[in-house]
Write an enzyme that holds these catalytic residues in place. Structure first.
Site, PDB file in Angstrom:
ATOM      1  N   ARG A 160      11.649  32.528 -25.659  1.00 46.91           N
ATOM      2  CA  ARG A 160      12.723  33.319 -25.069  1.00 46.91           C
ATOM      3  C   ARG A 160      13.643  32.378 -24.294  1.00 46.91           C
ATOM      4  O   ARG A 160      13.181  31.390 -23.735  1.00 46.91           O
ATOM      5  CB  ARG A 160      12.126  34.344 -24.092  1.00 46.91           C
ATOM      6  CG  ARG A 160      11.681  35.598 -24.770  1.00 46.91           C
ATOM      7  CD  ARG A 160      10.905  36.511 -23.868  1.00 46.91           C
ATOM      8  NE  ARG A 160      11.467  36.741 -22.543  1.00 46.91           N
ATOM      9  CZ  ARG A 160      11.072  37.713 -21.722  1.00 46.91           C
ATOM     10  NH1 ARG A 160      10.127  38.552 -22.122  1.00 46.91           N
ATOM     11  NH2 ARG A 160      11.593  37.859 -20.529  1.00 46.91           N
TER      12      ARG A 160
ATOM     13  N   ARG B 206      12.762  33.735 -11.722  1.00 49.45           N
ATOM     14  CA  ARG B 206      12.212  35.083 -11.923  1.00 49.45           C
ATOM     15  C   ARG B 206      11.042  35.345 -10.991  1.00 49.45           C
ATOM     16  O   ARG B 206      10.872  36.452 -10.479  1.00 49.45           O
ATOM     17  CB  ARG B 206      11.806  35.269 -13.386  1.00 49.45           C
ATOM     18  CG  ARG B 206      13.028  35.474 -14.255  1.00 49.45           C
ATOM     19  CD  ARG B 206      12.806  34.947 -15.642  1.00 49.45           C
ATOM     20  NE  ARG B 206      11.950  35.787 -16.435  1.00 49.45           N
ATOM     21  CZ  ARG B 206      11.191  35.331 -17.429  1.00 49.45           C
ATOM     22  NH1 ARG B 206      11.147  34.042 -17.710  1.00 49.45           N
ATOM     23  NH2 ARG B 206      10.465  36.157 -18.119  1.00 49.45           N
TER      24      ARG B 206
ATOM     25  N   LYS C  78       2.677  43.028 -19.592  1.00 52.81           N
ATOM     26  CA  LYS C  78       3.243  44.386 -19.556  1.00 52.81           C
ATOM     27  C   LYS C  78       3.545  44.904 -20.971  1.00 52.81           C
ATOM     28  O   LYS C  78       3.225  46.031 -21.294  1.00 52.81           O
ATOM     29  CB  LYS C  78       4.534  44.417 -18.720  1.00 52.81           C
ATOM     30  CG  LYS C  78       4.334  44.038 -17.260  1.00 52.81           C
ATOM     31  CD  LYS C  78       5.611  44.219 -16.473  1.00 52.81           C
ATOM     32  CE  LYS C  78       6.714  43.258 -16.861  1.00 52.81           C
ATOM     33  NZ  LYS C  78       6.566  41.873 -16.408  1.00 52.81           N
TER      34      LYS C  78
ATOM     35  N   ARG D 150       4.653  31.494 -24.603  1.00 54.21           N
ATOM     36  CA  ARG D 150       5.081  32.738 -25.244  1.00 54.21           C
ATOM     37  C   ARG D 150       6.142  32.450 -26.308  1.00 54.21           C
ATOM     38  O   ARG D 150       7.000  31.610 -26.119  1.00 54.21           O
ATOM     39  CB  ARG D 150       5.676  33.601 -24.128  1.00 54.21           C
ATOM     40  CG  ARG D 150       6.046  34.978 -24.493  1.00 54.21           C
ATOM     41  CD  ARG D 150       5.936  35.884 -23.317  1.00 54.21           C
ATOM     42  NE  ARG D 150       6.961  35.680 -22.309  1.00 54.21           N
ATOM     43  CZ  ARG D 150       7.098  36.473 -21.263  1.00 54.21           C
ATOM     44  NH1 ARG D 150       6.280  37.496 -21.099  1.00 54.21           N
ATOM     45  NH2 ARG D 150       8.029  36.245 -20.379  1.00 54.21           N
TER      46      ARG D 150
ATOM     47  N   ARG E 119      13.086  47.089 -10.520  1.00 58.61           N
ATOM     48  CA  ARG E 119      12.832  45.706 -10.116  1.00 58.61           C
ATOM     49  C   ARG E 119      13.194  45.465  -8.653  1.00 58.61           C
ATOM     50  O   ARG E 119      12.956  44.391  -8.143  1.00 58.61           O
ATOM     51  CB  ARG E 119      13.702  44.743 -10.929  1.00 58.61           C
ATOM     52  CG  ARG E 119      13.281  44.524 -12.361  1.00 58.61           C
ATOM     53  CD  ARG E 119      12.205  43.467 -12.482  1.00 58.61           C
ATOM     54  NE  ARG E 119      12.482  42.367 -13.361  1.00 58.61           N
ATOM     55  CZ  ARG E 119      12.256  42.320 -14.666  1.00 58.61           C
ATOM     56  NH1 ARG E 119      11.791  43.364 -15.302  1.00 58.61           N
ATOM     57  NH2 ARG E 119      12.485  41.227 -15.347  1.00 58.61           N
TER      58      ARG E 119
HETATM   59  P1  AMP Z   1      11.814  41.186 -18.877  1.00 55.47           P
HETATM   60  O1  AMP Z   1      11.731  41.265 -20.365  1.00 55.47           O
HETATM   61  O2  AMP Z   1      11.343  42.456 -18.209  1.00 55.47           O
HETATM   62  O3  AMP Z   1      11.160  39.942 -18.313  1.00 55.47           O
HETATM   63  O4  AMP Z   1      13.368  41.077 -18.505  1.00 55.47           O
HETATM   64  C1  AMP Z   1      14.147  39.974 -18.958  1.00 55.47           C
HETATM   65  C2  AMP Z   1      15.408  39.854 -18.127  1.00 55.47           C
HETATM   66  O5  AMP Z   1      16.206  41.040 -18.247  1.00 55.47           O
HETATM   67  C3  AMP Z   1      15.198  39.699 -16.622  1.00 55.47           C
HETATM   68  O6  AMP Z   1      14.920  38.357 -16.251  1.00 55.47           O
HETATM   69  C4  AMP Z   1      16.550  40.172 -16.096  1.00 55.47           C
HETATM   70  O7  AMP Z   1      17.562  39.203 -16.302  1.00 55.47           O
HETATM   71  C5  AMP Z   1      16.855  41.339 -17.021  1.00 55.47           C
HETATM   72  N1  AMP Z   1      16.269  42.610 -16.495  1.00 55.47           N
HETATM   73  C6  AMP Z   1      15.266  43.338 -17.066  1.00 55.47           C
HETATM   74  N2  AMP Z   1      14.995  44.435 -16.330  1.00 55.47           N
HETATM   75  C7  AMP Z   1      15.857  44.394 -15.268  1.00 55.47           C
HETATM   76  C8  AMP Z   1      16.068  45.228 -14.142  1.00 55.47           C
HETATM   77  N3  AMP Z   1      15.349  46.345 -13.943  1.00 55.47           N
HETATM   78  N4  AMP Z   1      17.024  44.877 -13.250  1.00 55.47           N
HETATM   79  C9  AMP Z   1      17.775  43.766 -13.421  1.00 55.47           C
HETATM   80  N5  AMP Z   1      17.617  42.915 -14.458  1.00 55.47           N
HETATM   81  C10 AMP Z   1      16.672  43.220 -15.383  1.00 55.47           C
END
Ligand code: AMP
Length: 215
Positions: free
Chosen positions: A156, A167, A14, A123, A89
């Site tokens: 990360r 996740r 993404k 990553r 999400r």
């Molecule tokens: P990402 O970089 O999109 O994988 O997001 C990393 C982490 O941020 C996720 O595993 C969640 O803990 C939090 N997060 C990101 N976007 C959301 C969302 N829309 N709703 C809830 N938690 C989020």
């Protein structure tokens, strides 16, 4: 003005695809996970609230995430449009979003489970500037250091096998239903995320009728 949502399982690219679209289409990339990681790195109040939840790979509370998205979109630095990544999400977030914004399309990057683990565990992220790398497909010139700022490359906090499992579970339980909702309301373009990034970008652009991607 164009408004897009980009969705896909962890590691589906993404961030990479958003960057390739942002460059010449004048779209503002809004990465909700990036905003949350910034808060954690800067030790803000929000960062303290979300740090543990994020490291465990769990979703942060809807109220908090919705207020972050609302504030970010109120900045209006997206005159030519935006591409939002990592949001919505779950169905509640999707309904909140659709109440305020009409969207032109949803890009769904499709990656089979067996590829997810391989990609996510290789990553790396620059601890200083946040640039993304992948030890398989996008290695830095010097092992362990960022090509842009020389900062240390680290995994990360949530790219561990345990957090990845959490996740993925959330993705299938909570995020897949969002795709169903969008399929009923909006145009959803599903793209195979396995080919190299340029080929995925070509497929996105032709599917959305956008100007071709120039390498
Ligand atoms: P990402 O970089 O999109 O994988 O997001 C990393 C982490 O941020 C996720 O595993 C969640 O803990 C939090 N997060 C990101 N976007 C959301 C969302 N829309 N709703 C809830 N938690 C989020």
């Amino acid at each position: 003005m164009r408004k897009y949502v980009i969705m896909g399982v962890q590691g589906s690219g993404k961030g990479t695809q958003s960057e390739l679209m942002r460059r010449d289409l004048d779209l503002t990339h809004i990465g909700v996970g990036d905003i949350l990681r910034w808060h954690v790195q800067q030790h803000t109040k929000i960062g303290a609230l979300v740090r543990r939840t994020m490291a465990a790979g769990e979703l942060v509370g809807d109220d908090l995430v919705e207020s972050i998205v609302r504030e970010r979109l109120q900045q209006h630095d997206w005159n030519y449009g935006f591409l939002i990544d990592g949001f919505p999400r779950n169905v509640r977030q999707a309904e909140f979003f659709l109440e305020s914004y009409d969207i032109d399309g949803v890009i769904h990057l499709d990656l089979p489970d067996e590829d997810v683990q391989k990609r996510v565990l290789s990553r790396r992220l620059c601890a200083s500037c946040g640039m993304d790398y992948n030890l398989i497909s996008d290695r830095p010139e010097v092992d362990g250091n960022c090509d842009v700022c020389g900062g240390d490359l680290v995994p990360r906090d949530d790219d561990t096998p345990e957090a990845l499992a959490a996740r993925l579970r959330d993705y299938y339980e909570k995020t897949e239903p969002v795709l169903e909702l969008f399929r009923r309301k909006e145009c959803v373009l599903t793209v195979d995320a396995r080919p190299e990034p340029g080929a995925v970008q070509d497929a996105i652009r032709s599917g959305l009728d956008l100007p071709p991607y120039r390498r």
